[in-house]
Design a protein around this motif. Sequence first.
Motif, short mmCIF file in Angstrom:
data_model
loop_
_atom_site.label_atom_id
_atom_site.label_comp_id
_atom_site.label_asym_id
_atom_site.label_seq_id
_atom_site.Cartn_x
_atom_site.Cartn_y
_atom_site.Cartn_z
N VAL A 74 -23.04 -19.39 -6.57
CA VAL A 74 -23.67 -19.74 -5.31
C VAL A 74 -22.56 -19.71 -4.27
O VAL A 74 -21.53 -20.36 -4.43
N VAL A 75 -22.76 -18.94 -3.21
CA VAL A 75 -21.77 -18.82 -2.14
C VAL A 75 -22.39 -19.39 -0.87
O VAL A 75 -23.45 -18.95 -0.45
N PHE A 76 -21.72 -20.39 -0.28
CA PHE A 76 -22.21 -20.97 0.97
C PHE A 76 -21.56 -20.22 2.13
O PHE A 76 -20.35 -20.16 2.24
N VAL A 84 -33.99 -27.22 6.86
CA VAL A 84 -33.55 -26.26 5.84
C VAL A 84 -34.78 -25.66 5.15
O VAL A 84 -35.69 -26.38 4.74
N SER A 85 -34.78 -24.31 5.06
CA SER A 85 -35.87 -23.60 4.40
C SER A 85 -35.32 -22.82 3.22
O SER A 85 -34.28 -22.17 3.32
N PHE A 86 -36.04 -22.90 2.10
CA PHE A 86 -35.70 -22.17 0.88
C PHE A 86 -36.77 -21.12 0.64
O PHE A 86 -37.97 -21.42 0.68
N TYR A 87 -36.35 -19.88 0.40
CA TYR A 87 -37.28 -18.79 0.11
C TYR A 87 -36.93 -18.24 -1.26
O TYR A 87 -35.77 -17.93 -1.53
N ALA A 88 -37.93 -18.13 -2.12
CA ALA A 88 -37.70 -17.64 -3.49
C ALA A 88 -38.57 -16.42 -3.75
O ALA A 88 -39.73 -16.37 -3.32
N GLU A 89 -37.98 -15.46 -4.44
CA GLU A 89 -38.70 -14.24 -4.79
C GLU A 89 -38.38 -13.88 -6.24
O GLU A 89 -37.21 -13.83 -6.62
N VAL A 90 -39.41 -13.64 -7.03
CA VAL A 90 -39.19 -13.23 -8.41
C VAL A 90 -38.65 -11.81 -8.40
O VAL A 90 -39.25 -10.91 -7.82
N VAL A 91 -37.49 -11.61 -9.03
CA VAL A 91 -36.84 -10.31 -9.09
C VAL A 91 -37.28 -9.57 -10.34
O VAL A 91 -37.57 -8.38 -10.30
N GLN A 99 -34.53 -14.65 -6.91
CA GLN A 99 -33.57 -14.60 -5.79
C GLN A 99 -33.95 -15.72 -4.83
O GLN A 99 -35.11 -15.80 -4.40
N VAL A 100 -33.01 -16.60 -4.50
CA VAL A 100 -33.25 -17.73 -3.60
C VAL A 100 -32.39 -17.56 -2.36
O VAL A 100 -31.17 -17.36 -2.47
N THR A 101 -33.01 -17.61 -1.20
CA THR A 101 -32.31 -17.52 0.08
C THR A 101 -32.55 -18.82 0.84
O THR A 101 -33.68 -19.33 0.86
N VAL A 102 -31.50 -19.37 1.44
CA VAL A 102 -31.59 -20.63 2.16
C VAL A 102 -31.15 -20.41 3.60
O VAL A 102 -30.10 -19.82 3.85
N ARG A 111 -30.06 -27.91 14.90
CA ARG A 111 -30.62 -28.93 15.78
C ARG A 111 -30.95 -28.35 17.14
O ARG A 111 -30.27 -27.43 17.62
N CYS A 112 -31.97 -28.89 17.75
CA CYS A 112 -32.39 -28.50 19.10
C CYS A 112 -32.80 -27.03 19.17
O CYS A 112 -32.77 -26.43 20.26
N GLY A 113 -33.12 -26.41 18.05
CA GLY A 113 -33.60 -25.03 18.04
C GLY A 113 -32.59 -24.01 18.53
O GLY A 113 -32.96 -22.97 19.04
N GLU A 114 -31.31 -24.30 18.36
CA GLU A 114 -30.27 -23.37 18.81
C GLU A 114 -30.43 -22.01 18.16
O GLU A 114 -30.48 -21.00 18.85
N LYS A 115 -30.47 -21.98 16.82
CA LYS A 115 -30.61 -20.71 16.10
C LYS A 115 -30.85 -20.98 14.63
O LYS A 115 -30.65 -22.10 14.15
N THR A 116 -31.25 -19.94 13.92
CA THR A 116 -31.40 -20.00 12.46
C THR A 116 -30.25 -19.24 11.85
O THR A 116 -29.94 -18.12 12.26
N VAL A 117 -29.58 -19.87 10.87
CA VAL A 117 -28.43 -19.22 10.23
C VAL A 117 -28.65 -19.16 8.73
O VAL A 117 -29.21 -20.07 8.13
N PRO A 118 -28.20 -18.06 8.08
CA PRO A 118 -28.26 -18.02 6.61
C PRO A 118 -27.21 -18.97 6.05
O PRO A 118 -26.06 -18.97 6.49
N VAL A 119 -27.63 -19.82 5.12
CA VAL A 119 -26.72 -20.81 4.54
C VAL A 119 -26.16 -20.33 3.21
O VAL A 119 -24.97 -20.36 2.97
N THR A 120 -27.05 -19.90 2.33
CA THR A 120 -26.60 -19.42 1.02
C THR A 120 -27.67 -18.54 0.40
O THR A 120 -28.81 -18.51 0.86
N LYS A 121 -27.26 -17.82 -0.61
CA LYS A 121 -28.17 -16.96 -1.36
C LYS A 121 -27.72 -17.05 -2.82
O LYS A 121 -26.52 -17.07 -3.09
N ALA A 122 -28.65 -17.12 -3.72
CA ALA A 122 -28.29 -17.20 -5.14
C ALA A 122 -29.34 -16.49 -5.98
O ALA A 122 -30.50 -16.39 -5.58
#
Length: 74
Positions: free
Chosen positions: A7-9, A19-26, A36-39, A44-55
């Motif tokens: 897992v790489v942050f 925080v949102s987690f998205y999972a897809e069966v590979v 495959q899990v993407t986070v 805060r304050c709706g500044e932007k959405t950033v990718p946190v990690t993928k595993a």
Amino acid sequence: TTLFRSVVFHQPVHVGDLVSFYAEVVKVGRTSIRVQVTVEADRRCGEKTVPVTKAEVTFVNTDEDGRPKPVPAP
């Protein structure tokens, strides 16, 4: 049983982030399922959405003795 390879942050998660987690069966194998899990974090304050990690996570179906057994059909 779950096996983790790595897992790489890419970004930290801050207090107040949504925080949102998205999972897809590979792949569904004979005794395991690979997912495959993407986070993402909405800053805060709706500044932007950033990718946190993928595993990639492998779940192995096991019996009571810990031996792999076939994944049930859907």
